[in-house]
Motif scaffolding. Structure first.
Motif, PDB file in Angstrom:
ATOM      1  N   TYR A 295      -7.364  11.613  -3.126  1.00 50.21           N
ATOM      2  CA  TYR A 295      -7.986  12.395  -1.983  1.00 50.21           C
ATOM      3  C   TYR A 295      -9.059  13.240  -1.974  1.00 50.21           C
ATOM      4  O   TYR A 295      -9.312  13.794  -3.158  1.00 50.21           O
TER       5      TYR A 295
ATOM      6  N   VAL B 265       0.427   7.197   2.857  1.00 50.05           N
ATOM      7  CA  VAL B 265      -0.741   8.077   2.634  1.00 50.05           C
ATOM      8  C   VAL B 265      -0.185   9.488   3.504  1.00 50.05           C
ATOM      9  O   VAL B 265       0.194   9.356   4.458  1.00 50.05           O
TER      10      VAL B 265
ATOM     11  N   VAL C 273       0.753  -1.185  -0.055  1.00 50.09           N
ATOM     12  CA  VAL C 273       0.094  -0.127  -0.029  1.00 50.09           C
ATOM     13  C   VAL C 273       0.973   1.223  -0.181  1.00 50.09           C
ATOM     14  O   VAL C 273       1.739   1.409   0.834  1.00 50.09           O
TER      15      VAL C 273
ATOM     16  N   ASP D 276      -1.426   5.479  -6.437  1.00 46.61           N
ATOM     17  CA  ASP D 276      -1.409   6.270  -5.129  1.00 46.61           C
ATOM     18  C   ASP D 276      -2.765   6.579  -4.611  1.00 46.61           C
ATOM     19  O   ASP D 276      -3.769   5.970  -5.451  1.00 46.61           O
ATOM     20  N   TRP D 277      -2.963   7.308  -3.802  1.00 47.69           N
ATOM     21  CA  TRP D 277      -4.269   7.389  -3.271  1.00 47.69           C
ATOM     22  C   TRP D 277      -4.739   8.551  -3.863  1.00 47.69           C
ATOM     23  O   TRP D 277      -4.234   9.427  -4.559  1.00 47.69           O
TER      24      TRP D 277
ATOM     25  N   ALA E  97      -9.380   9.566   1.962  1.00 49.23           N
ATOM     26  CA  ALA E  97      -8.804   8.996   0.688  1.00 49.23           C
ATOM     27  C   ALA E  97      -9.026   7.563   0.307  1.00 49.23           C
ATOM     28  O   ALA E  97      -9.350   6.743   1.353  1.00 49.23           O
ATOM     29  N   PHE E  98      -9.111   7.191  -0.943  1.00 52.20           N
ATOM     30  CA  PHE E  98      -9.520   5.775  -1.269  1.00 52.20           C
ATOM     31  C   PHE E  98      -8.349   5.548  -2.225  1.00 52.20           C
ATOM     32  O   PHE E  98      -7.674   6.248  -2.924  1.00 52.20           O
ATOM     33  N   TRP E  99      -8.176   4.066  -1.939  1.00 51.13           N
ATOM     34  CA  TRP E  99      -7.056   3.263  -2.920  1.00 51.13           C
ATOM     35  C   TRP E  99      -7.403   2.056  -3.337  1.00 51.13           C
ATOM     36  O   TRP E  99      -8.003   1.334  -2.476  1.00 51.13           O
ATOM     37  N   ARG E 100      -7.141   1.720  -4.670  1.00 50.74           N
ATOM     38  CA  ARG E 100      -7.446   0.306  -4.996  1.00 50.74           C
ATOM     39  C   ARG E 100      -6.107  -0.468  -5.445  1.00 50.74           C
ATOM     40  O   ARG E 100      -5.258   0.418  -5.565  1.00 50.74           O
TER      41      ARG E 100
END
Length: 359
Positions: free
Chosen positions: A194, A144, A141, A191-192, A183-186
């Motif tokens: 925001y 952040v 990951v 990257d995240w 923030a979200f991340w797949r």
């Protein structure tokens, strides 16, 4: 007097028994579709693992990417040394405790229930990753840009993209008052992403939208994460007492967004439950009070939770809420009659709920 067996009758019985033995079933040759139906009834993933270990044909009939529905496990995280972290899981279905020791030292971020993975960081180098505690698989990951790394709000399936998604919230900097940010991340992203200006608590992820409550006004801000824009706002439920102390909890339950308010009524907890009602396109979405959630079971942890269908788990009653009291007691609230029962639990510290999986 009982009749004595003749030599011929004895020979016939032996012949019949030999015939039965010669036609014994070879269990590895059971039809694949029948085996698959059996595997889908194994709601304790440890039994699913044993099922797959019987033989090659049984393993092929029960692929890990198509497991049976799983009841959430309770999670207790213990750190016994600088080198290892031990996670204990309590399965309500079997009453068993599963203990897993992580291969290296991890610091886990536990602030909401999680599906399949836990968010962890290595205490040696600070690198963050998603960890499947059953398989020890790790997904890197990216770091952040949020004070303290933020708090996970949702780790689980993303119905929009068909993969997993991690949603966290927190503060952007030390200014007063600190600006709220999410923030979200797949996993396939570099990257995240925001989004600023979200509410401060509680939050939920639902069908590609981020639901964020304003603690002071009670208004729900709904943000479309694909555009990062405010989709709409939902006013607080009518008739609510703004001075009543308690917890507001957001849960995606069986395809519906629920808002619960947990508070003391007399000497025990009580829940007021509201469902998001959209009406037609001309109406403004609003919270409508309900007294029944049907066949669903809710599993709550403070400001968030998850939901499963009771019919998938024999012996479990729908229209109930399992919640953690002071991280020490496992309780079940019957929505129908308003009663609460403290359930036996072998864990000492109740941190969160976790839905196990092998992928």
């Amino acid at each position: 007097m009982p009749k004595r067996k003749t030599k011929s009758s004895t020979m016939k019985e032996r012949s019949s028994a030999d015939g039965l033995l010669s036609h014994e079933r070879n269990w590895s040759e059971l039809p694949e579709d029948i085996l698959h139906l059996f595997s889908k009834k194994l709601s304790d993933i440890s039994n699913f693992i044993r099922f797959r270990a019987v033989c090659k044909s049984w393993q092929l009939s029960a692929p890990v990417n198509d497991p049976p529905p799983q009841l959430p496990w309770l999670v207790e995280i213990r750190k016994y040394s600088e080198e290892t972290t031990t996670i204990r899981f309590y399965c309500l279905l079997s009453g068993k405790v599963h203990t897993i020791t992580c291969p290296t030292s991890h610091r886990f971020k536990i602030s909401s229930p999680a599906w399949h993975y836990l968010l962890a960081s290595c205490m040696r180098n600070g690198n963050a990753h998603l960890l499947n505690p059953l398989t020890h698989d790790q997904i890197h990951v990216p770091s952040v840009n949020m004070l303290g790394g933020g708090c996970p709000e949702y780790i689980g399936p993303d119905t929009i993209e068909g993969s997993n998604i991690v949603v966290i919230s927190g503060y952007a900097d030390w200014s007063l008052p600190p600006p709220n940010i999410m923030a979200f991340w797949r996993p396939k992203a570099n990257d995240w992403v925001y989004i600023e200006g979200v509410g401060n608590s509680p939050n939920a992820f639902y069908r590609g939208q981020y639901f964020s409550n304003d603690r002071e006004t009670g208004t729900t801000n709904v943000i479309d994460i694909s555009t990062k824009n405010l989709a709409y706002q939902v006013a607080p439920p009518k008739g609510t007492n703004p001075h009543l102390k308690g917890y507001t909890i957001m849960v995606d339950s069986g395809g519906k967004m629920l808002r619960l308010f947990q508070y003391y009524k007399g000497e025990q907890f009580h829940f007021d439950i509201y469902c998001l009602y959209f009406g037609d396109k001309k109406q403004t979405p609003c919270w409508v009070k309900i007294t029944d959630i049907g066949d669903q079971i809710l599993f709550l942890q403070y400001y968030s939770g998850l939901s499963v269908c009771a019919s998938n788990f024999p012996g479990f009653k729908g229209n109930c809420i399992y919640f953690l009291k002071n991280k020490e007691y496992l309780c079940r609230y019957d929505i129908g009659d308003g009663t609460i029962k403290v359930l036996p639990c072998p864990l000492r510290f109740l941190h969160t709920w976790f839905v196990p999986n092998l992928v």
